[in-house]
Design an enzyme around this catalytic site. Structure first.
Site, PDB file in Angstrom:
ATOM      1  CB  CYS A 236      11.216   5.439  19.328  1.00 32.15           C
ATOM      2  SG  CYS A 236       9.803   4.924  18.351  1.00 32.15           S
TER       3      CYS A 236
ATOM      4  CG  PHE B 196      -0.602   1.211   4.928  1.00 33.91           C
ATOM      5  CD1 PHE B 196      -0.835   0.733   6.205  1.00 33.91           C
ATOM      6  CD2 PHE B 196      -0.785   2.560   4.675  1.00 33.91           C
ATOM      7  CE1 PHE B 196      -1.248   1.584   7.220  1.00 33.91           C
ATOM      8  CE2 PHE B 196      -1.200   3.416   5.688  1.00 33.91           C
ATOM      9  CZ  PHE B 196      -1.438   2.926   6.967  1.00 33.91           C
ATOM     10  CB  VAL B 197       4.738  -2.843   1.814  1.00 36.32           C
ATOM     11  CG1 VAL B 197       5.112  -4.019   0.922  1.00 36.32           C
ATOM     12  CG2 VAL B 197       5.024  -1.530   1.101  1.00 36.32           C
ATOM     13  NE  ARG B 198       0.301  -3.291   6.941  1.00 33.63           N
ATOM     14  CZ  ARG B 198       0.054  -2.728   8.125  1.00 33.63           C
ATOM     15  NH1 ARG B 198      -1.003  -3.075   8.811  1.00 33.63           N
ATOM     16  NH2 ARG B 198       0.875  -1.820   8.615  1.00 33.63           N
ATOM     17  CB  ALA B 199      -2.067  -8.620   3.355  1.00 34.98           C
ATOM     18  N   GLY B 200      -0.212  -8.389   0.141  1.00 33.84           N
ATOM     19  CA  GLY B 200      -0.483  -8.231  -1.283  1.00 33.84           C
ATOM     20  C   GLY B 200      -0.980  -6.875  -1.716  1.00 33.84           C
ATOM     21  NE  ARG B 201      -4.133  -3.323   2.734  1.00 38.57           N
ATOM     22  CZ  ARG B 201      -3.909  -2.147   3.308  1.00 38.57           C
ATOM     23  NH1 ARG B 201      -3.597  -1.101   2.546  1.00 38.57           N
ATOM     24  NH2 ARG B 201      -3.977  -2.009   4.617  1.00 38.57           N
TER      25      ARG B 201
END
Length: 259
Positions: A104, A242-247
């Site tokens: 960016c 994609f480290v999110r929501a337990g996965r």
């Protein structure tokens, strides 16, 4: 210098137009002078400018020893940083290799992606559990006050296997990484047992910045690019996305993630 600005906007909501005050992150040019010569201008969030300048110079191979760093002068109002350093061997050749990154704010870097002078495969032994990574990512999100206020910045954090040690935000994720690197350089922090967290995608230039820091693991809520993974394999880095929501997804360096 204020880094959050107020502006009146028109918002469409529930079928109606309404005028309201919004909060925006500031974006400002920062020109780095290296040993008296103008080197580069970066677009950044105007805070921790000394760390950004030092981190950028270290990432580009222009400085590599803290004891040779003689003086840093920051003119915050004008957006100027002056860095004095004993030694300037590679400056000329680097200018011939400058290119614009995918970061960016049109990030700039100076050298060939796999410059052997700058990059060596990771030889450390950092290991961490998947559950710890969920906790670290959640903590980074909690600290992202500027993002929660404006929605206009990227976050980066330096961690050990238990906690966040350093947190920075910037309009450019490459700038946030350089601020982390600059702080570590200025304070003599050992990085070969650390983990780098980022809120944005893991692109090739972010992989290379992490490799130049000597860090062996990069973790994000987002995805890597194919070129980033190619570099990560060559440099023996662990990439987790994609480290999110337990996965989470382990793309390279599976042996460093404990279950």
């Amino acid at each position: 210098m204020e880094i959050v600005k107020k502006r009146n906007i028109i918002r469409y909501f529930d079928g109606r137009l309404e005028e309201k005050e919004d909060l925006l992150v500031d974006e400002a040019p920062l020109t780095i002078y290296f040993n008296g010569e103008e080197l580069v201008t970066l677009l950044c969030t105007p805070e921790y400018q000394d760390e950004l300048a030092v981190g950028f110079l270290a990432a580009e191979g222009l400085i590599n020893r803290r004891e040779k760093l003689e003086k840093i002068t920051v003119d915050r109002e004008q957006g100027l940083v002056y860095v004095e350093y004993k030694g300037n061997a590679r400056r000329g050749e680097l200018f011939l290799k400058r290119y614009i990154t995918t970061g960016c704010g049109k990030g700039t870097t100076f050298y060939n992606a796999l410059d052997p002078v700058a990059l060596k495969p990771y030889r450390g032994n950092v290991q961490v559990s998947a559950e710890k990574l969920f906790g670290l990512m959640k903590e980074m999100q909690r600290r992202s006050e500027l993002y929660l206020t404006t929605g206009g910045v990227h976050s980066a954090a330096l961690c050990d296997t238990e906690k966040i040690l350093l947190f920075r935000e910037d309009v450019g994720r490459h700038n946030a990484a350089d601020k982390i690197m600059g702080h570590a350089f200025l304070n003599g922090i050992n990085l070969d047992d650390k983990i780098f967290l980022t809120s944005g995608r893991i692109s090739s230039e972010i992989i290379l910045k992490v490799a130049k820091m000597g860090i062996g693991m990069i973790v994000s809520r987002s995805a890597p690019t194919e070129l980033a993974l190619k570099h990560a394999e060559e440099l023996n880095l662990t990439v987790v996305g994609f480290v999110r929501a337990g996965r989470l997804n382990i793309y390279t360096g599976r042996e460093r993630i404990l279950l």
